[in-house]
Design a protein around this motif. Structure first.
Motif, PDB file in Angstrom:
ATOM      1  N   UNK A  92     -20.808  29.117  22.516  1.00 28.26           N
ATOM      2  CA  UNK A  92     -21.303  27.883  23.133  1.00 28.26           C
ATOM      3  C   UNK A  92     -22.827  27.834  23.123  1.00 28.26           C
ATOM      4  N   UNK A  93     -23.476  28.951  23.536  1.00 26.95           N
ATOM      5  CA  UNK A  93     -24.938  28.962  23.584  1.00 26.95           C
ATOM      6  C   UNK A  93     -25.556  28.792  22.199  1.00 26.95           C
ATOM      7  N   UNK A  94     -25.110  29.555  21.148  1.00 29.87           N
ATOM      8  CA  UNK A  94     -25.671  29.279  19.817  1.00 29.87           C
ATOM      9  C   UNK A  94     -25.376  27.864  19.331  1.00 29.87           C
ATOM     10  N   UNK A  95     -24.137  27.365  19.562  1.00 38.95           N
ATOM     11  CA  UNK A  95     -23.829  26.004  19.141  1.00 38.95           C
ATOM     12  C   UNK A  95     -24.693  24.987  19.880  1.00 38.95           C
ATOM     13  N   UNK A  97     -27.665  25.548  21.137  1.00 37.03           N
ATOM     14  CA  UNK A  97     -29.031  25.658  20.603  1.00 37.03           C
ATOM     15  C   UNK A  97     -29.168  24.913  19.281  1.00 37.03           C
ATOM     16  N   UNK A  98     -28.153  25.086  18.406  1.00 33.68           N
ATOM     17  CA  UNK A  98     -28.192  24.402  17.102  1.00 33.68           C
ATOM     18  C   UNK A  98     -28.132  22.885  17.287  1.00 33.68           C
ATOM     19  N   UNK A  99     -27.227  22.431  18.209  1.00 34.01           N
ATOM     20  CA  UNK A  99     -27.133  20.988  18.455  1.00 34.01           C
ATOM     21  C   UNK A  99     -28.415  20.436  19.073  1.00 34.01           C
ATOM     22  N   UNK A 100     -29.048  21.226  19.968  1.00 31.63           N
ATOM     23  CA  UNK A 100     -30.310  20.777  20.550  1.00 31.63           C
ATOM     24  C   UNK A 100     -31.391  20.636  19.484  1.00 31.63           C
ATOM     25  N   UNK A 101     -31.437  21.623  18.583  1.00 33.76           N
ATOM     26  CA  UNK A 101     -32.436  21.523  17.506  1.00 33.76           C
ATOM     27  C   UNK A 101     -32.142  20.359  16.576  1.00 33.76           C
ATOM     28  N   UNK A 102     -30.826  20.153  16.239  1.00 32.15           N
ATOM     29  CA  UNK A 102     -30.475  19.013  15.388  1.00 32.15           C
ATOM     30  C   UNK A 102     -30.804  17.694  16.089  1.00 32.15           C
ATOM     31  N   UNK A 104     -33.101  17.226  18.357  1.00 28.20           N
ATOM     32  CA  UNK A 104     -34.560  17.060  18.350  1.00 28.20           C
ATOM     33  C   UNK A 104     -35.054  16.577  17.003  1.00 28.20           C
ATOM     34  N   UNK A 105     -34.475  17.172  15.936  1.00 31.52           N
ATOM     35  CA  UNK A 105     -34.942  16.814  14.594  1.00 31.52           C
ATOM     36  C   UNK A 105     -34.450  15.429  14.193  1.00 31.52           C
ATOM     37  N   UNK A 106     -33.170  15.101  14.530  1.00 33.01           N
ATOM     38  CA  UNK A 106     -32.574  13.862  14.040  1.00 33.01           C
ATOM     39  C   UNK A 106     -32.803  12.672  14.961  1.00 33.01           C
ATOM     40  N   UNK A 107     -33.061  12.913  16.250  1.00 34.34           N
ATOM     41  CA  UNK A 107     -33.165  11.804  17.200  1.00 34.34           C
ATOM     42  C   UNK A 107     -34.561  11.714  17.806  1.00 34.34           C
ATOM     43  N   UNK A 108     -35.033  12.831  18.398  1.00 37.49           N
ATOM     44  CA  UNK A 108     -36.279  12.772  19.157  1.00 37.49           C
ATOM     45  C   UNK A 108     -37.462  12.508  18.231  1.00 37.49           C
ATOM     46  N   UNK A 109     -37.534  13.253  17.151  1.00 42.02           N
ATOM     47  CA  UNK A 109     -38.672  13.081  16.227  1.00 42.02           C
ATOM     48  C   UNK A 109     -38.687  11.684  15.613  1.00 42.02           C
ATOM     49  N   UNK A 110     -37.549  11.154  15.056  1.00 43.48           N
ATOM     50  CA  UNK A 110     -37.594   9.761  14.559  1.00 43.48           C
ATOM     51  C   UNK A 110     -37.882   8.733  15.653  1.00 43.48           C
TER      52      UNK A 110
END
Length: 380
Positions: A92-95, A97-102, A104-110
């Motif tokens: 759960x924690x690695x998933x 973390x990966x979802x948070x990074x995705x 951030x990259x796919x939603x927050x940055x755009x």
């Protein structure tokens, strides 16, 4: 009823009863002994059963329930806690973390880029356009709509003044007619007709209210005296001459029963303790002591004899056989190694450039003896 009153110098018990050592009534003395005998006979079996249940419960808790609870706790930890912990920690924690990074990259940055590069300039442009439109509307209101409005207001004021001057005489005539045809007759009617009639009605209402109040007071007093004679005095007599004495008797009986229960429970505890100790001593004499003596006198010497005569020689023989087998296997391995080396040397010859390693210990400068020294003053 007490035979004697308690002395003023002796303190009373907290429960409101007689102090210890003070003379008690005949009713208390007559009730105490049979009540305590009956209660003791009834309480002793209950206390013994209670103590037996307590001992059984402690034995079950110590020997069965507590180990079973620990085993269930360990099993629950092994079956539930550890898998969920591992799932949380390694899945759960690695998933997440990966979802948070995705995200951030796919939603927050755009979204940040869209806000900075598109929405903010568009908003500023709309604000500037709104300010320009507001300034234009304010200019139109100040320079186009306000002067005609002021002129129209001036015209209306003048027209109203002319109309008021023309209609002043008609207004005065209408006011005089209304005063003499409506106001004066209404005032005369109120002063000489409505006010006297109202005062008479109020006086009559007050008299009727006084008459009704006096009637209700008399009826209430009669009902009160009747209820007091028919209900209150008999109830007071029943309470004073029947219920209070019966309550005192029942209080004495209840207090004696309570004290008898306390004494009987304590006596039953001592009896149960004595019976338990007797049964424990009997169990120890019948089972524990013979078993201990058999263990010390029979089983221990037999075990020592078996250990010294059978087990130790068998162990020594097993160790000797193991050493012989290991030596035989080592000799067989060494022989096979020598045969393989001889066959290889016969078929392929001695390998070129191969230097035989000297497996002996290296020779040093010399070992220290009593006649040698390593100090700087006595070194040779």
């Amino acid at each position: 009823m007490d035979l004697q009153k308690p002395s003023a110098g002796r303190p009373a018990r907290p429960g409101g009863g007689e102090p210890h050592g003070s003379p008690e009534g005949c009713l208390t003395a007559a009730i105490r002994v049979p009540v305590r005998i009956v209660v003791l006979v009834l309480v002793v079996p209950v206390r013994m059963v209670w103590d037996a249940l307590v001992v059984t419960g402690r034995f079950l808790v110590d020997t069965l329930l507590r180990p079973l609870g620990r085993a269930l706790l360990w099993l629950g930890r092994a079956v539930l806690v550890l898998p969920f912990t591992g799932l949380w920690r390694y899945v759960v924690v690695p998933a997440g973390t990966v979802l948070a990074r995705l995200g951030h990259v796919l939603v927050v940055v755009p979204a940040g880029w869209l806000h900075r590069s598109v929405l903010t300039p568009a908003g500023r442009a709309l604000v500037r356009a709104g300010r320009g439109v507001g300034a234009a509307l304010a200019w139109v209101y100040a320079h186009v709509l306000t002067p005609p409005g002021h002129a129209l207001l001036w015209v209306l004021k003048g027209t109203g003044a002319v109309l008021a001057a023309l209609g002043l005489g008609a207004y005065t005539a209408v006011a005089w007619l209304v005063r003499h045809l409506v106001v004066v007759p209404a005032r005369w009617l109120y002063t000489w007709v409505l006010a006297p009639v109202g005062r008479a009605a109020v006086w009559c209402a007050r008299g009727i209210a006084w008459l009704v109040s006096a009637l209700i007071t008399g009826v209430g007093a009669a009902l009160y005296r009747t209820a007091r004679i028919l209900f209150v005095l008999p109830a007071l007599a029943v309470w004073r001459w029947v219920l209070a004495p019966v309550g005192r008797v029942l209080g004495v009986v209840g207090r004696e029963v309570r004290d008898a229960l306390g004494h009987a429970w304590r006596i039953a505890g001592h009896l149960s303790l004595a019976v338990g100790r007797f049964l424990a001593t009997l169990f120890r004499w019948i089972l524990v002591e013979p078993a201990r003596r058999v263990y010390r006198s029979v089983l221990t010497p037999v075990g020592h004899v078996v250990r010294d005569a059978v087990l130790r020689p068998a162990a020594e023989a097993a160790r000797g056989a193991g050493r012989a087998v290991r030596q035989a296997l080592a000799a067989a391995r060494e022989t096979a190694r020598q045969i393989r080396a001889d066959v290889s040397r016969t078929l392929f010859g001695e390998p070129a450039g191969r230097r035989i390693a000297d497996r002996r210990e290296p020779v040093g400068r010399g070992t220290r003896t009593l006649g040698s020294s390593t100090t700087a003053l006595t070194k040779d």
